[in-house]
Write a protein that holds these residues in place. Structure first.
Motif, PDB file in Angstrom:
ATOM      1  N   GLU A   1      45.174  27.628 107.209  1.00 56.97           N
ATOM      2  CA  GLU A   1      45.809  27.132 105.988  1.00 56.97           C
ATOM      3  C   GLU A   1      45.437  28.017 104.804  1.00 56.97           C
ATOM      4  O   GLU A   1      44.408  28.700 104.830  1.00 56.97           O
ATOM      5  N   PRO A   2      46.258  28.057 103.771  1.00 55.26           N
ATOM      6  CA  PRO A   2      45.909  28.858 102.591  1.00 55.26           C
ATOM      7  C   PRO A   2      44.601  28.360 101.961  1.00 55.26           C
ATOM      8  O   PRO A   2      44.273  27.180 102.038  1.00 55.26           O
ATOM      9  N   TRP A   3      43.849  29.286 101.372  1.00 53.00           N
ATOM     10  CA  TRP A   3      42.710  28.880 100.551  1.00 53.00           C
ATOM     11  C   TRP A   3      42.735  29.688  99.262  1.00 53.00           C
ATOM     12  O   TRP A   3      43.630  30.503  99.050  1.00 53.00           O
ATOM     13  N   ALA A   4      41.768  29.438  98.395  1.00 54.23           N
ATOM     14  CA  ALA A   4      41.830  29.984  97.033  1.00 54.23           C
ATOM     15  C   ALA A   4      42.022  31.488  97.011  1.00 54.23           C
ATOM     16  O   ALA A   4      42.804  32.018  96.203  1.00 54.23           O
ATOM     17  N   ASP A   5      41.344  32.223  97.892  1.00 54.09           N
ATOM     18  CA  ASP A   5      41.374  33.682  97.843  1.00 54.09           C
ATOM     19  C   ASP A   5      42.296  34.321  98.877  1.00 54.09           C
ATOM     20  O   ASP A   5      42.334  35.550  98.995  1.00 54.09           O
ATOM     21  N   TYR A   6      43.023  33.520  99.648  1.00 54.42           N
ATOM     22  CA  TYR A   6      43.964  34.105 100.618  1.00 54.42           C
ATOM     23  C   TYR A   6      45.140  33.159 100.866  1.00 54.42           C
ATOM     24  O   TYR A   6      44.965  31.934 100.944  1.00 54.42           O
ATOM     25  N   GLY A   7      46.310  33.746 101.030  1.00 49.26           N
ATOM     26  CA  GLY A   7      47.475  32.976 101.443  1.00 49.26           C
ATOM     27  C   GLY A   7      48.565  33.890 101.966  1.00 49.26           C
ATOM     28  O   GLY A   7      48.733  35.020 101.485  1.00 49.26           O
ATOM     29  N   LEU A   8      49.296  33.409 102.980  1.00 48.27           N
ATOM     30  CA  LEU A   8      50.518  34.074 103.430  1.00 48.27           C
ATOM     31  C   LEU A   8      51.642  33.560 102.546  1.00 48.27           C
ATOM     32  O   LEU A   8      52.099  32.429 102.706  1.00 48.27           O
ATOM     33  N   VAL A   9      52.075  34.363 101.595  1.00 47.78           N
ATOM     34  CA  VAL A   9      53.028  33.929 100.580  1.00 47.78           C
ATOM     35  C   VAL A   9      54.418  33.758 101.175  1.00 47.78           C
ATOM     36  O   VAL A   9      55.095  32.745 100.965  1.00 47.78           O
ATOM     37  N   ASP A  10      54.877  34.756 101.940  1.00 48.36           N
ATOM     38  CA  ASP A  10      56.232  34.747 102.496  1.00 48.36           C
ATOM     39  C   ASP A  10      56.234  35.689 103.693  1.00 48.36           C
ATOM     40  O   ASP A  10      55.331  36.526 103.855  1.00 48.36           O
ATOM     41  N   SER A  11      57.253  35.566 104.538  1.00 50.36           N
ATOM     42  CA  SER A  11      57.349  36.442 105.701  1.00 50.36           C
ATOM     43  C   SER A  11      58.793  36.528 106.160  1.00 50.36           C
ATOM     44  O   SER A  11      59.594  35.618 105.928  1.00 50.36           O
TER      45      SER A  11
ATOM     46  N   TRP B   1      62.406  36.231 111.485  1.00 51.60           N
ATOM     47  CA  TRP B   1      63.319  35.436 110.680  1.00 51.60           C
ATOM     48  C   TRP B   1      63.578  36.094 109.322  1.00 51.60           C
ATOM     49  O   TRP B   1      63.016  37.136 109.008  1.00 51.60           O
ATOM     50  N   ALA B   2      64.399  35.441 108.517  1.00 56.41           N
ATOM     51  CA  ALA B   2      64.653  35.923 107.153  1.00 56.41           C
ATOM     52  C   ALA B   2      63.570  35.399 106.214  1.00 56.41           C
ATOM     53  O   ALA B   2      63.082  34.273 106.386  1.00 56.41           O
ATOM     54  N   PRO B   3      63.169  36.177 105.209  1.00 54.94           N
ATOM     55  CA  PRO B   3      62.186  35.680 104.242  1.00 54.94           C
ATOM     56  C   PRO B   3      62.764  34.586 103.362  1.00 54.94           C
ATOM     57  O   PRO B   3      63.985  34.448 103.239  1.00 54.94           O
ATOM     58  N   ALA B   4      61.880  33.823 102.738  1.00 55.94           N
ATOM     59  CA  ALA B   4      62.330  32.756 101.842  1.00 55.94           C
ATOM     60  C   ALA B   4      62.859  33.327 100.534  1.00 55.94           C
ATOM     61  O   ALA B   4      63.769  32.749  99.931  1.00 55.94           O
TER      62      ALA B   4
ATOM     63  N   ALA C   1      55.463  29.619 101.423  1.00 52.55           N
ATOM     64  CA  ALA C   1      56.822  29.414 100.915  1.00 52.55           C
ATOM     65  C   ALA C   1      57.521  28.246 101.589  1.00 52.55           C
ATOM     66  O   ALA C   1      58.189  27.444 100.940  1.00 52.55           O
ATOM     67  N   ARG C   2      57.367  28.128 102.939  1.00 50.11           N
ATOM     68  CA  ARG C   2      58.116  27.105 103.671  1.00 50.11           C
ATOM     69  C   ARG C   2      57.275  26.253 104.601  1.00 50.11           C
ATOM     70  O   ARG C   2      57.764  25.279 105.179  1.00 50.11           O
ATOM     71  N   GLY C   3      56.022  26.634 104.803  1.00 57.20           N
ATOM     72  CA  GLY C   3      55.171  25.884 105.709  1.00 57.20           C
ATOM     73  C   GLY C   3      55.302  26.285 107.162  1.00 57.20           C
ATOM     74  O   GLY C   3      54.644  25.702 108.036  1.00 57.20           O
ATOM     75  N   LEU C   4      56.138  27.285 107.483  1.00 52.58           N
ATOM     76  CA  LEU C   4      56.251  27.722 108.869  1.00 52.58           C
ATOM     77  C   LEU C   4      54.976  28.452 109.290  1.00 52.58           C
ATOM     78  O   LEU C   4      54.184  28.891 108.457  1.00 52.58           O
ATOM     79  N   VAL C   5      54.766  28.581 110.600  1.00 56.52           N
ATOM     80  CA  VAL C   5      53.549  29.190 111.122  1.00 56.52           C
ATOM     81  C   VAL C   5      53.866  30.557 111.714  1.00 56.52           C
ATOM     82  O   VAL C   5      54.723  30.679 112.600  1.00 56.52           O
ATOM     83  N   LEU C   6      53.183  31.589 111.235  1.00 57.81           N
ATOM     84  CA  LEU C   6      53.329  32.943 111.742  1.00 57.81           C
ATOM     85  C   LEU C   6      52.257  33.174 112.804  1.00 57.81           C
ATOM     86  O   LEU C   6      51.062  33.121 112.506  1.00 57.81           O
TER      87      LEU C   6
END
Length: 289
Positions: free
Chosen positions: A9-19, A42-45, A274-279
């Motif tokens: 899951e995202p945390w303060a110092d890291y996150g997967l913003v979009d893919s 897939w297509a990015p958000a 962005a969407r909650g999907l899992v990479l």
């Protein structure tokens, strides 16, 4: 075994913003970066991906490539945190940024397994820059950190200092992981937990060659000899190979058949903001009791 999923899951110092479209946009502290990601089919958000730098891969299958910078990024790195652990993030020539953020749920899981054990003895093989080592040390473990790269071990020591854990009970060892584990077996050593994160291919400090598909079974078998019925876990992760979670799960199941406990396997993934999907990022197998 039915494969499961461990999701970072995202945390303060890291996150997967979009893919999407074979790339991923991530935040590492105050900076954003774009890196290749073949599994993001897939297509990015969003269309507007603003980033401090993008890693552009080389044309060959063996890797290569370079960072292209749009903003000023400290070449010596900048400090990030995960819970009690501080570490240096840095754009490396291998497209990574000095740690693997998808391992965060693994760090949590291992800490849960040693909860209540008085000064557990644990080992991190192919320990890289030591974030996993320090996550366990912060939870009270005595650690053995092994990596064939002197540069990586020095970076891990630097991360220990950043975390205020310079004097934590960690043995920092530059050695070939397979040879070190074989010696530990001969010495009659035992451990409460082992984290095993081998590369697809590598070389030891004396030119030893590591090939995952050929050498993994013997290494896991030796790791089994370092664990007993009072031990708590072995966690194995595998990246970037044509291999199934069910395959490594069966390897661990057979080698640990004589110990009480549970063997599981599955995939690692990171949740997109962005969407909650899992990479998906890697496969894993684990034994625990």
């Amino acid at each position: 075994m039915t494969p499961g999923t461990l999701i970072g899951e995202p945390w303060a110092d890291y996150g997967l913003v979009d893919s999407g479209h074979g790339r991923k946009l991530e935040r590492y502290g105050r900076f954003r970066f774009i890196r290749p990601e073949p599994q993001a089919m897939w297509a990015p958000a969003h269309d507007d991906w603003r980033a401090a730098a993008e890693f552009v891969p080389g044309s060959d299958e063996d890797g290569g490539g370079q960072w292209r910078y749009a903003d000023q990024v400290p070449r010596d790195g900048w400090t990030l945190r995960w819970n009690e652990v501080a570490f240096n993030a840095q754009c490396t020539p291998f497209r990574h940024l000095g740690f693997f953020p998808d391992m965060a749920p693994v760090w949590d899981w291992m800490r849960g397994r040693i909860d209540g054990v008085a000064t557990p003895d644990c080992m991190n093989l192919f320990g890289y820059t030591g974030v996993g080592t320090l996550a366990l040390a912060a939870a009270g473990a005595k650690m053995v950190h092994v990596d064939a790269s002197k540069k990586s071990v020095e970076a891990a020591k630097g991360n220990a200092a950043l975390s205020g854990m310079k004097d934590a009970p960690v043995r920092w060892i530059v050695d070939d992981a397979a040879k070190f584990v074989a010696r530990e077996v001969r010495r009659g050593r035992r451990y409460d937990g082992i984290l095993l994160d081998p590369p697809k291919y590598g070389r030891g400090p004396e030119g030893e060659v590591w090939r995952l598909e050929e050498d993994l079974p013997a290494l896991v078998a030796n790791c089994r000899q370092l664990l007993d019925a009072d031990s708590r876990f072995l966690f194995l992760t595998v990246y970037a190979v044509r291999m199934s979670a069910l395959a490594i799960g069966e390897l661990v199941r057979q080698l640990f058949a004589d110990l009480p406990g549970t063997v599981e396997c599955g995939e690692l993934g990171v949740r997109e903001e962005a969407r909650g999907l899992v990479l998906p990022t890697a496969i894993w197998a684990r034994w625990s009791r």
